[in-house]
Design a protein around this motif. Structure first.
Motif, mmCIF file in Angstrom:
data_model
loop_
_atom_site.group_PDB
_atom_site.id
_atom_site.type_symbol
_atom_site.label_atom_id
_atom_site.label_comp_id
_atom_site.label_asym_id
_atom_site.label_seq_id
_atom_site.Cartn_x
_atom_site.Cartn_y
_atom_site.Cartn_z
ATOM 1 N N THR A 99 49.465 -1.891 31.882
ATOM 2 C CA THR A 99 48.705 -3.028 31.353
ATOM 3 C C THR A 99 48.317 -2.816 29.892
ATOM 4 O O THR A 99 48.301 -3.765 29.103
ATOM 5 C CB THR A 99 47.449 -3.275 32.202
ATOM 6 N N LEU A 100 48.017 -1.546 29.522
ATOM 7 C CA LEU A 100 47.678 -1.247 28.136
ATOM 8 C C LEU A 100 48.869 -1.497 27.217
ATOM 9 O O LEU A 100 48.738 -2.138 26.159
ATOM 10 C CB LEU A 100 47.200 0.199 28.020
ATOM 11 N N ILE A 101 50.046 -1.011 27.606
ATOM 12 C CA ILE A 101 51.235 -1.179 26.767
ATOM 13 C C ILE A 101 51.656 -2.649 26.708
ATOM 14 O O ILE A 101 52.134 -3.130 25.678
ATOM 15 C CB ILE A 101 52.387 -0.296 27.295
ATOM 16 N N TYR A 102 51.453 -3.378 27.802
ATOM 17 C CA TYR A 102 51.769 -4.815 27.761
ATOM 18 C C TYR A 102 50.900 -5.517 26.714
ATOM 19 O O TYR A 102 51.405 -6.268 25.870
ATOM 20 C CB TYR A 102 51.544 -5.450 29.135
ATOM 21 N N ASN A 103 49.574 -5.288 26.758
ATOM 22 C CA ASN A 103 48.698 -5.927 25.783
ATOM 23 C C ASN A 103 48.979 -5.456 24.364
ATOM 24 O O ASN A 103 48.904 -6.237 23.414
ATOM 25 C CB ASN A 103 47.232 -5.666 26.140
ATOM 26 N N ALA A 104 49.299 -4.164 24.211
ATOM 27 C CA ALA A 104 49.648 -3.648 22.891
ATOM 28 C C ALA A 104 50.923 -4.312 22.375
ATOM 29 O O ALA A 104 51.040 -4.617 21.175
ATOM 30 C CB ALA A 104 49.828 -2.134 22.951
ATOM 31 N N SER A 105 51.885 -4.563 23.260
ATOM 32 C CA SER A 105 53.114 -5.257 22.869
ATOM 33 C C SER A 105 52.811 -6.694 22.452
ATOM 34 O O SER A 105 53.365 -7.205 21.478
ATOM 35 C CB SER A 105 54.121 -5.246 24.028
ATOM 36 N N LYS A 106 51.919 -7.354 23.206
ATOM 37 C CA LYS A 106 51.533 -8.715 22.843
ATOM 38 C C LYS A 106 50.875 -8.740 21.474
ATOM 39 O O LYS A 106 51.157 -9.620 20.650
ATOM 40 C CB LYS A 106 50.557 -9.268 23.890
ATOM 41 N N LEU A 107 49.985 -7.788 21.224
ATOM 42 C CA LEU A 107 49.311 -7.721 19.929
ATOM 43 C C LEU A 107 50.310 -7.439 18.808
ATOM 44 O O LEU A 107 50.225 -8.033 17.724
ATOM 45 C CB LEU A 107 48.220 -6.648 19.968
ATOM 46 N N ALA A 108 51.279 -6.562 19.068
ATOM 47 C CA ALA A 108 52.312 -6.265 18.074
ATOM 48 C C ALA A 108 53.134 -7.510 17.757
ATOM 49 O O ALA A 108 53.431 -7.810 16.588
ATOM 50 C CB ALA A 108 53.222 -5.144 18.581
ATOM 51 N N VAL A 109 53.509 -8.265 18.791
ATOM 52 C CA VAL A 109 54.293 -9.491 18.599
ATOM 53 C C VAL A 109 53.504 -10.514 17.785
ATOM 54 O O VAL A 109 54.041 -11.146 16.870
ATOM 55 C CB VAL A 109 54.698 -10.073 19.970
ATOM 56 N N ASP A 110 52.221 -10.686 18.111
ATOM 57 C CA ASP A 110 51.399 -11.657 17.378
ATOM 58 C C ASP A 110 51.254 -11.265 15.915
ATOM 59 O O ASP A 110 51.270 -12.127 15.022
ATOM 60 C CB ASP A 110 50.026 -11.773 18.036
ATOM 61 N N ARG A 111 51.097 -9.979 15.665
ATOM 62 C CA ARG A 111 50.989 -9.533 14.273
ATOM 63 C C ARG A 111 52.292 -9.749 13.506
ATOM 64 O O ARG A 111 52.277 -10.144 12.336
ATOM 65 C CB ARG A 111 50.597 -8.048 14.243
ATOM 66 N N ILE A 112 53.422 -9.509 14.163
ATOM 67 C CA ILE A 112 54.717 -9.739 13.528
ATOM 68 C C ILE A 112 54.895 -11.223 13.214
ATOM 69 O O ILE A 112 55.397 -11.599 12.146
ATOM 70 C CB ILE A 112 55.860 -9.231 14.428
ATOM 71 N N ASN A 113 54.471 -12.090 14.134
ATOM 72 C CA ASN A 113 54.570 -13.537 13.900
ATOM 73 C C ASN A 113 53.737 -13.965 12.693
ATOM 74 O O ASN A 113 54.154 -14.838 11.925
ATOM 75 C CB ASN A 113 54.120 -14.303 15.143
ATOM 76 N N VAL A 114 52.550 -13.363 12.543
ATOM 77 C CA VAL A 114 51.723 -13.686 11.381
ATOM 78 C C VAL A 114 52.435 -13.300 10.097
ATOM 79 O O VAL A 114 52.463 -14.065 9.115
ATOM 80 C CB VAL A 114 50.353 -12.974 11.486
ATOM 81 N N LEU A 115 53.048 -12.114 10.065
ATOM 82 C CA LEU A 115 53.779 -11.671 8.875
ATOM 83 C C LEU A 115 54.974 -12.577 8.586
ATOM 84 O O LEU A 115 55.231 -12.928 7.431
ATOM 85 C CB LEU A 115 54.249 -10.222 9.059
ATOM 86 N N LEU A 116 55.694 -12.968 9.623
ATOM 87 C CA LEU A 116 56.851 -13.859 9.438
ATOM 88 C C LEU A 116 56.412 -15.210 8.879
ATOM 89 O O LEU A 116 57.068 -15.763 7.985
ATOM 90 C CB LEU A 116 57.593 -14.057 10.774
ATOM 91 N N ASN A 117 55.304 -15.740 9.398
ATOM 92 C CA ASN A 117 54.793 -17.025 8.906
ATOM 93 C C ASN A 117 54.342 -16.922 7.464
ATOM 94 O O ASN A 117 54.559 -17.860 6.669
ATOM 95 C CB ASN A 117 53.647 -17.506 9.790
ATOM 96 N N GLN A 118 53.714 -15.789 7.104
ATOM 97 C CA GLN A 118 53.295 -15.591 5.719
ATOM 98 C C GLN A 118 54.496 -15.484 4.797
ATOM 99 O O GLN A 118 54.491 -16.027 3.680
ATOM 100 C CB GLN A 118 52.437 -14.329 5.625
ATOM 101 N N GLN A 119 55.557 -14.812 5.250
ATOM 102 C CA GLN A 119 56.772 -14.699 4.426
ATOM 103 C C GLN A 119 57.441 -16.057 4.236
ATOM 104 O O GLN A 119 57.938 -16.374 3.162
ATOM 105 C CB GLN A 119 57.741 -13.706 5.088
ATOM 106 N N GLN A 120 57.479 -16.870 5.309
ATOM 107 C CA GLN A 120 58.081 -18.202 5.212
ATOM 108 C C GLN A 120 57.266 -19.091 4.283
ATOM 109 O O GLN A 120 57.829 -19.877 3.518
ATOM 110 C CB GLN A 120 58.180 -18.834 6.602
ATOM 111 N N ALA A 121 55.938 -18.961 4.367
ATOM 112 C CA ALA A 121 55.084 -19.770 3.496
ATOM 113 C C ALA A 121 55.240 -19.368 2.030
ATOM 114 O O ALA A 121 55.181 -20.204 1.117
ATOM 115 C CB ALA A 121 53.622 -19.639 3.922
ATOM 116 N N ALA A 122 55.451 -18.056 1.778
ATOM 117 C CA ALA A 122 55.631 -17.564 0.410
ATOM 118 C C ALA A 122 56.989 -18.000 -0.157
ATOM 119 O O ALA A 122 57.133 -18.176 -1.353
ATOM 120 C CB ALA A 122 55.491 -16.054 0.362
#
Length: 450
Positions: free
Chosen positions: A427-450
């Motif tokens: 359960t810990l690694i699942y939530n950590a994976s979810k958090l990693a995915v969400d952070r990557i999505n934020v970076l991708l959105n920031q790159q697209q906006a830039a």
């Protein structure tokens, strides 16, 4: 005609397609490894050799879940055979590969502490702080998984003594009631009735959960009983974010319903300002759950289980009021201030021959506190209620993820104590994976906006 391209989000599947080094770093970065390392680090001079790289051992145990490596023995073989994999797990070139016994000593230290539960809470709180968990609905359900090793034969219930015929005398009945009350009071909390959990602190409930492998039973889609020997994982999942907000590990024999109140109390302690609804299937249709949700200031969306109950006169199967000709009033709205459901006249009113007789009320109101189980908000059977109940599929989806991607159904230990460590890591690694995915999505959105 302009073509609108739908934006696709980076998901867990894409995370698994990344290079191993990037994937491991993204997931492990979401976990506070220092706290876990300090918990299991060698403090005494006696016992296991102090030159072991405990930090790398922790990472490799987490990576074993990510890479779906079945056993510790297979993990050690992979570390010996794959030099790059060993470096990716944090081992130095000069480090010897730990033995299987060394890994089991780490598992023992983890099983004797609550550090994994604390780290799970930290990841959830971090996801809330970063704005990734803004759910207004939580879904609760359980899933089962088998224990390692041969299951013992199912125990047959001892035959009870035949009851004496005839009614008890007044003195005998009073004595029998006293004995039953004493017997109930001495039972463990999870063997008592569910309502006994309402006023028990969360820490005490979690400490008393039975965790030894037991025989469990559940009806399949064909209505037949399916037996298994092992455990259950009980989850409270945000229906939009699909984070595991609360989890509970128990014996397979524990009724699903008896794990709901600890989950609800755990959710209530989280800073979730938008939380409004708790969604559960008919297996959780017990009055104490409605009471607990009401105490939290939230609303219950739980499928109704008739339990041989007859429909009340003047109401339909969803407890909406009916008119003189048994047409159902239409659900209109819910007044949060007065906790009142509002119904309006049936749609058949316009063509009703009794319309001018003054029999049919224009508006019908009922407080949900009259009966929290029957009168829910939104009202049972309404389109709003059905829409909310469909969100329950989120917890089933997470259960499938845990088994398919995170080895939940691959428990390699015979004791409940170590099996819980496996469950907590999953359960810990699942939530950590979810958090990693969400952070990557934020970076991708920031790159697209830039």
């Amino acid at each position: 005609m302009t073509i609108i391209r739908q934006q696709s989000l980076f998901g867990i599947q894409e995370l698994y397609e990344m290079e191993p080094t990037q994937r491991y770093e993204s997931i492990i970065f979401a976990v506070d490894l220092d706290s876990i390392y300090l918990e299991i680090n060698k403090q005494l001079r006696l016992g296991a050799p102090v030159e072991l790289n405990y930090a790398a051992m922790i990472i490799s145990m987490f990576v074993r879940i990510v890479e779906r490596i079945p056993t510790i023995k297979d993990l050690i073989k992979r570390l010996n055979d794959d030099f790059v994999f060993k470096l990716n797990c944090g081992f130095l070139v000069s480090d010897n590969t730990p033995s299987e016994a060394a890994y089991f000593r780490v598992l023992t230290r983890l099983s004797d502490s609550k550090i994994l539960e604390k780290e799970q809470e930290k990841v959830v709180l971090q996801a809330i702080a970063e704005g990734f968990i803004t759910d207004d609905t939580v879904a609760i359900d359980a899933t089962h998984f088998e224990a390692r090793g041969q299951a013992p034969p199912k125990e047959e219930k001892p035959k009870s003594e035949p009851k004496k015929r005839g009614r008890k005398s007044k003195d005998e009945r009073e004595q029998w009631l006293i004995e039953q009350a004493e017997k109930e009071a001495n039972l463990p909390i999870f063997e008592k009735k569910i309502e006994a959990q309402l006023d028990v602190p969360l820490a005490e409930l979690r400490a008393e959960v039975p965790r030894d492998p037991k025989w469990g039973v559940k009806k399949n889609s064909e209505g037949k009983n399916v037996f298994w020997y092992g455990y259950k994982g009980h989850l409270a999942v945000g229906t939009s974010s699909q984070y595991i907000l609360q989890s509970l590990f128990s014996s397979g024999s524990l009724n699903d319903g008896k794990a709901a109140i600890p989950l609800l109390k755990g959710v209530d302690e989280l800073p979730l300002p938008f939380l409004r609804y708790e969604v559960m299937d008919a297996g959780y249709d017990y009055e104490p759950f409605y009471e607990q949700v009401h105490r939290m200031g939230n609303l219950s969306v739980i499928a109704y289980n008739k339990k041989n109950e007859s429909e009340p006169i003047g109401f339909d199967k969803n407890f909406a009021p009916t008119c003189f000709r048994e047409h159902t009033y239409r659900y209109d709205s819910f007044d949060t201030k007065y906790e009142t459901l509002k119904y309006t006249r049936p749609k058949e009113y316009s063509d009703c021959p009794l319309a001018n007789e003054g029999i049919c009320h224009k508006v019908y109101k009922v407080k949900i506190t009259t009966d929290l189980r029957r009168y829910t908000a939104p009202a049972r059977g309404s389109e709003a209620w059905k829409k909310l109940f469909k969100r329950r599929s989120a917890v089933e989806r997470v259960n499938a993820y845990l088994k398919e991607f995170f080895q939940l159904n691959n428990v390699r230990y015979r004791t409940g104590k170590r099996a819980k460590v496996h469950f907590d890591i999953v359960t810990l690694i699942y939530n950590a994976s979810k958090l990693a995915v969400d952070r990557i999505n934020v970076l991708l959105n920031q790159q697209q906006a830039a």
